[in-house]
Design an enzyme around this catalytic site. Structure first.
Site, PDB file in Angstrom:
ATOM      1  CG  HIS A  43      10.700 -41.881  -5.260  1.00  0.00           C
ATOM      2  ND1 HIS A  43      10.263 -41.186  -6.457  1.00  0.00           N
ATOM      3  CD2 HIS A  43      10.437 -43.170  -5.563  1.00  0.00           C
ATOM      4  CE1 HIS A  43       9.459 -41.955  -7.180  1.00  0.00           C
ATOM      5  NE2 HIS A  43       9.620 -43.206  -6.580  1.00  0.00           N
ATOM      6  CG  HIS A 125      14.592 -48.177 -10.685  1.00  0.00           C
ATOM      7  ND1 HIS A 125      13.911 -49.291 -10.286  1.00  0.00           N
ATOM      8  CD2 HIS A 125      13.609 -47.203 -11.172  1.00  0.00           C
ATOM      9  CE1 HIS A 125      12.499 -49.077 -10.392  1.00  0.00           C
ATOM     10  NE2 HIS A 125      12.493 -47.820 -11.081  1.00  0.00           N
TER      11      HIS A 125
HETATM   12  P1  2AM Z   1       8.907 -46.290 -11.428  1.00  0.00           P
HETATM   13  O1  2AM Z   1       9.671 -44.913 -11.050  1.00  0.00           O
HETATM   14  O2  2AM Z   1       9.912 -47.284 -12.031  1.00  0.00           O
HETATM   15  O3  2AM Z   1       8.132 -45.905 -12.552  1.00  0.00           O
HETATM   16  C1  2AM Z   1       5.361 -44.111  -7.873  1.00  0.00           C
HETATM   17  O4  2AM Z   1       4.754 -44.385  -9.060  1.00  0.00           O
HETATM   18  C2  2AM Z   1       6.508 -45.157  -7.712  1.00  0.00           C
HETATM   19  O5  2AM Z   1       6.060 -46.305  -7.797  1.00  0.00           O
HETATM   20  C3  2AM Z   1       7.652 -45.022  -8.831  1.00  0.00           C
HETATM   21  O6  2AM Z   1       8.919 -44.982  -8.257  1.00  0.00           O
HETATM   22  C4  2AM Z   1       7.277 -46.311  -9.741  1.00  0.00           C
HETATM   23  O7  2AM Z   1       8.399 -46.931 -10.349  1.00  0.00           O
HETATM   24  C5  2AM Z   1       6.691 -47.122  -8.492  1.00  0.00           C
HETATM   25  N1  2AM Z   1       5.652 -47.997  -9.444  1.00  0.00           N
HETATM   26  C6  2AM Z   1       4.764 -47.507  -9.909  1.00  0.00           C
HETATM   27  N2  2AM Z   1       3.835 -48.765 -10.393  1.00  0.00           N
HETATM   28  C7  2AM Z   1       4.481 -49.906 -10.082  1.00  0.00           C
HETATM   29  C8  2AM Z   1       4.186 -51.110  -9.967  1.00  0.00           C
HETATM   30  N3  2AM Z   1       3.003 -51.558 -10.472  1.00  0.00           N
HETATM   31  N4  2AM Z   1       5.158 -51.818  -9.371  1.00  0.00           N
HETATM   32  C9  2AM Z   1       6.311 -51.600  -8.660  1.00  0.00           C
HETATM   33  N5  2AM Z   1       6.490 -50.552  -8.641  1.00  0.00           N
HETATM   34  C10 2AM Z   1       5.633 -49.518  -9.190  1.00  0.00           C
END
Ligand code: 2AM
Length: 176
Positions: A43, A125
């Site tokens: 996603h 991303h």
């Molecule tokens: P990531 O894939 O770059 O880890 C579920 O965890 C989603 O939320 C993932 O896409 C994750 O990004 C994102 N996510 C988790 N913690 C986050 C944070 N503190 N700030 C922004 N995005 C976050």
């Protein structure tokens, strides 16, 4: 009794594209590069909300009802590695205005509702690999997939049986 859930807004990837991405990924990265994200979990996060109470979740969902942003086409033509969080990602060299506006709107609604928003700039991303903390050979190009973003959704992140799964809770259309 109040319960809270770990939530985020994201763009879903069409199922067929999820499958294409994981097939390509199997050839593009060695198994040591990192832990592959399951196809159904691919996603693009628009706004991370963190642990949210049921009441706040309802308020955020009702704000999302009022969003009337146009859909857009997204080209997945960028790849990168963030060694600190250990993430290998698929992204876009030119984020469409519609994507940036939608993320900005959701992130500002989240902030106003008391969900902490990172001061880091939004970098759209799709996480492909996790636990990628060692240097990774990044392929010079992607197949350059493109898809039309026609919906956005609210997801719950659930950790069960040693695995993280993202459940779609509600989905909203983007304007044609
Ligand atoms: P990531 O894939 O770059 O880890 C579920 O965890 C989603 O939320 C993932 O896409 C994750 O990004 C994102 N996510 C988790 N913690 C986050 C944070 N503190 N700030 C922004 N995005 C976050």
């Amino acid at each position: 009794m109040s319960s809270s859930r770990r939530l985020f807004f994201a763009l879903p990837l069409p199922d067929a594209l999820q499958q294409q991405v994981i097939r390509w990924r199997a050839d593009a990265f060695s198994p040591e590069a990192g832990r592959p994200v399951a196809a159904a979990n691919l996603h693009l996060t628009l706004a991370f909300l963190g642990e949210v109470s049921a009441q706040k979740e309802q308020a955020l969902a009702r704000l999302a009802d009022r969003i009337a942003q146009p859909g857009f086409s997204l080209r997945l033509d960028d790849l990168g590695h963030w060694p600190r969080p250990g993430v290998v990602w698929l992204g876009t060299r030119r984020a469409p205005r519609g994507l940036l506006q939608l993320a900005e709107l959701l992130r500002s609604q989240a902030a106003r509702s008391g969900c902490y928003q990172s001061p880091m700039p939004f970098h759209p991303h799709i996480t492909l690999l996790r636990a990628a903390t060692q240097p990774v050979a990044i392929p010079p190009t992607t197949p350059g997939w493109a898809f039309n973003a026609e919906t956005f959704a609210l997801y719950q992140s659930v950790f069960e049986n040693g695995r993280t799964r993202y459940h779609q809770l509600e989905q909203w259309p983007l304007a044609p």
